[in-house]
Design an enzyme around this catalytic site. Sequence first.
Site, PDB file in Angstrom:
ATOM      1  CG  ASP A  48      -1.939  -1.142   1.166  1.00 55.65           C
ATOM      2  OD1 ASP A  48      -2.105  -1.843   2.188  1.00 55.65           O
ATOM      3  OD2 ASP A  48      -2.556  -1.319   0.102  1.00 55.65           O
ATOM      4  CE  LYS A 207      36.535 -25.537  14.955  1.00 53.69           C
ATOM      5  NZ  LYS A 207      37.985 -25.504  15.139  1.00 53.69           N
ATOM      6  CG  PHE A 572      13.566   9.652  25.270  1.00 51.20           C
ATOM      7  CD1 PHE A 572      13.809   8.518  26.022  1.00 51.20           C
ATOM      8  CD2 PHE A 572      14.641  10.436  24.895  1.00 51.20           C
ATOM      9  CE1 PHE A 572      15.086   8.164  26.401  1.00 51.20           C
ATOM     10  CE2 PHE A 572      15.936  10.100  25.273  1.00 51.20           C
ATOM     11  CZ  PHE A 572      16.151   8.964  26.032  1.00 51.20           C
ATOM     12  CG  ASP A 631      27.906  13.891  31.613  1.00 50.27           C
ATOM     13  OD1 ASP A 631      28.748  13.504  30.782  1.00 50.27           O
ATOM     14  OD2 ASP A 631      26.935  14.612  31.311  1.00 50.27           O
ATOM     15  N   GLY A 668      30.562   8.208  30.403  1.00 52.76           N
ATOM     16  CA  GLY A 668      30.638   8.246  31.854  1.00 52.76           C
ATOM     17  C   GLY A 668      30.396   6.911  32.523  1.00 52.76           C
TER      18      GLY A 668
END
Length: 799
Positions: A48, A207, A572, A631, A668
Site C-alpha cells: 500500500d 573446520k 523518547f 558525566d 561516563g
Amino acid sequence: MSGPLSRYREKRDFTGTREPAGKAPKARAGTALSFVVQRHEARALHYDFRLELDGVLVSWAVPKGPSRDPDVKRLAIRVEDHPVEYGKFEGDIPKGHYGAGHVDIWDCGTWTPDGDPRHGLARGHLRFTLNGGTLKGAWALLRLGKEGKQWLLRKLDDGAIVEGDDAEAPASQAAGRRAPLPATLEPQLATLVDAPPQGPGWSYEVKYDGYRILCRFKQGRARLVSRNGKDWTGRMAVLAQALSALDLPDGWMDGEVVCLDERGVSDFQLLQNALDGRTAELSFMAFDLPYWDGADLRALPLSERQSRLEAVLAAMPEAGPLLMTQRLEVADGTEGRAAWSEACRLSLEGLICKRLDSRYTAGRGTAWLKLKCRPRQEYVIGGYTAPGGSRKHFGALLVGLRKGRKLEYAGRVGTGFSAATLSSLHKKLSALETDASPFDAELPGPGRDGRSAGGIHWVKPQLVAEIHYASLTRDKLLRQASFVGLRDDKPASEVSGEAAVAPADSDATANGKVGKTRITHPARVIIHDPDTTKLDLARYYESAGRLILPHLQGRRIALLRCPDGTDATCFFQKHISGQLPEGLERDGEHLLIRSVEGVLALVQRGVIEFHTWGGRAPHPDEPDRITIDLDPGPDVPWKAVAEGAQLARGLMREIGLAPFLKTTGGKGLHLVAPIRPTQPWETVKGLAHALADELARVIPERFTSNMSKARRRGRIFVDYLRNGNGATAIAAYSARARAGAPVSMPVGWDALESGRDLRGAAYNIRNAMDLAQELGDPWRGYEAARRTVGPRMLKKLGR
C-alpha cells in the site's frame, strides 16, 4: 456519513480491528508531508503506497511493490483515502474483517510534490520526490485513462535508481556500497553448537586446524592480522610475500592459515613447526570477502560474498598460496548430521555452518556455527609437574580457565608432547616460573599432580594451550587430555571456556523471527560502526533476556525509539496507546515490561534503548536506588574518570551506602546504590544532591555539581538529577543508539584497576554476553546491600 474518510470508515468495524478510525482530516501547515509504504499480507500480498495530502493519506495498492528501476512500471490501483494515523499502523487485521492479514511498515519518510499535487491528481500525472529509508529521488504516478482507478508507479531516472530492483528481493541483494578501505576489521566468529541447524539455507565448510587470519591487501601488499588484531605479517613473512606477489586489488579477505599434510588435511603441529622456523609451506584458506576493490560487501549475503571470492580465486595459480575453503553440499539438518559424522570419521576437526543469507557481522553470533568432532578448547597454563620415569623436562601441564580476574583449575595434560615440544615448551615455562600458585583455590586431591617436595612448578598464567580431551568430570576437570599446541592469537586474559549450545531454529531465523516475535525489516541497518541490523539487536536482547529482565521488571519504562535507525529521527516515548503486545502491561498511564517477549515486541517497534524509573512496584513512588551519574567533560581522560568513580564510591560508603558500578555506553559511569523504599522522591533526590555538592566542595578541581557546560570543562559533572520523580537512567544491559551498539554493562570495581577504557562501545551487543559469562555476576549481593536512607546520612554530609 460523509467526508474524505467516510468510505474508509464504512468498510471497517473498529470494535474488532486495531486500525485507527482517524481524527477529522486537517492539513498541516509548514510541515513536511509524510509518505508510507505498507507491506500487506492479505488474501493476496500487495504493497500500500500512501501520500499525505490535505490531512489524509491518498492511497494506492501496488500488487508487486515499488521498484527503483526506471525500466520497471508497477500497476498501482487507487483505493480509498486513509487517515494520517494509519501511517503508523503495523500488526494484524483480524480474520473476517476487511483486508484481513498482517501489515508491516516497509518504508516511510517525507515526500515533496513537483508543482500543485491536487492538480496533478486531477489530471492523472503526479510527479514527486521521495525521501525515505529505501525509496528516494524522483517518482511519477500516471493514471491509465481519464477516470479509472488504475495508475502506473514509476521511478524516474536520477542518482537513486537500482537496476533490477524488486520489493520482495532481500535488501542485502543490493550491490556492495562504495567505501574507503577500512584500516581495521573485526572478524565474524562462530558459536559452538551441539547439533547441526535444522532446515535449509545453510552452507557447510571444513573446520581447519590453523590460525584465523584476516588478510588486508593495499597497493599490492598483503598484511596478515590475527583474530584479536595483532599484525602477524612478520611471523608469516614468506606467506605474506607470496600473497603480495599476486598483485590483487585493495580489500580484506577472511580465512585460515594452515599447513596441509600429505593427505591434504590441516595439521596444527606442522603449523607450529613452521612458525618456529622449521620448514613448512603455509597456505591461506579463504572463506569470506568482507571488502573488495572499493566496495564494502559486508551487507551482502554470504552466498554473494563467496561467489565473488570464487571469481577472484579462479584467476589464481592452482599451486599458489591462496586457496578456497572446502564447502559441502548439504540440503538440511539431516544431511548436515551425516556430513558431520563423515568429517569426524576422516579425523577432521569438524564443520563450520553458515547461513547463506547472512551478512558479515563482527563478533560472535548465530549466523555462523561450529561443530567439533572431539572436544577441544584453549586453556591457560598455570604450572607443570616434575618429569617421571624416562621423560625429560616436565611431566604434565596444569591448566585452567579465566573467570573474571580468577584462574579456575581445570585439570592436567600429560600426553601429546614430542621430544622437541617438551624441550621448547619447558624453556618457555621456565622463563615464567613464580613462587605463588596462579589458581584461585587449592588443587583437588591430596598428593595429586606430583605435589611432593619440589614436584610442582608454578608459572605466570600467560601461555595458552590448545587441548584435546575426551570429556569433563562432574567437577569440570579434563579427562584424557592431550596437548595440541600453544596458541598466541588470543591473550590468556580472554580464555574463559566455550560451552556448546543448541542451534537456533533456522526457519525462524530466515523469517526474521526471534522468540515468538516476527521482526520486520530484519536487514535494516539501525546502528553503524559496525553496521548493526534490527535483527542483530533483537537477537542480542533475546540472549540478554535473563540478565536485563531483573533491571526492568516492576519499573516504569521510558523508551528511545529509532524506527528508521539512528541515521533518521529518534525520540523518547513513555506511553503506548492501543492494545499492548504480549509481555507488556500498564501501570496507569505508564508502561511495564513483564517478559523478554515484551522487550522483543518493543524492538520490533523500533526501540533501541530502555530507561527505567528509580522506583519499583509495589512502591513505584518510593525509590529503591540512588544513581550517581558521573558525566565527564570531553577533555577528561579515562584515568581521571576511573579515579573519580573510586572517590565517589568512597564518599557514598562513608555515609553508609553500598554502591555498585556500571558503564553507561557513553562517556561516563553510573554508581548505583540499592536502598529500602521508605522515603519519598524529594528526600532521595536531596541526598543525591548533597553527595554531588560534597564531591564538588571537597575536590573542586575534579568535580562539579553545576550542569553548566562551561563548568564541566576538565571536570566531571556529578549528575544527581536521575533521582527525581519521573527521571530515568539507562537500564543495565540495555543497548545504546550510538556508534558500535554499546551496552550499559554492570562491572566489578576491579574493572577500574585494569587501565582499560570502559567508555563507549568497549562493551557492545557483540561481546556483552561472552563477557557476562566470563565475568560472572559483578552485582552479586545487590539485594543484601540495601540501606535505609535517613537523617544520619544527610547529617554526615553536613545537611
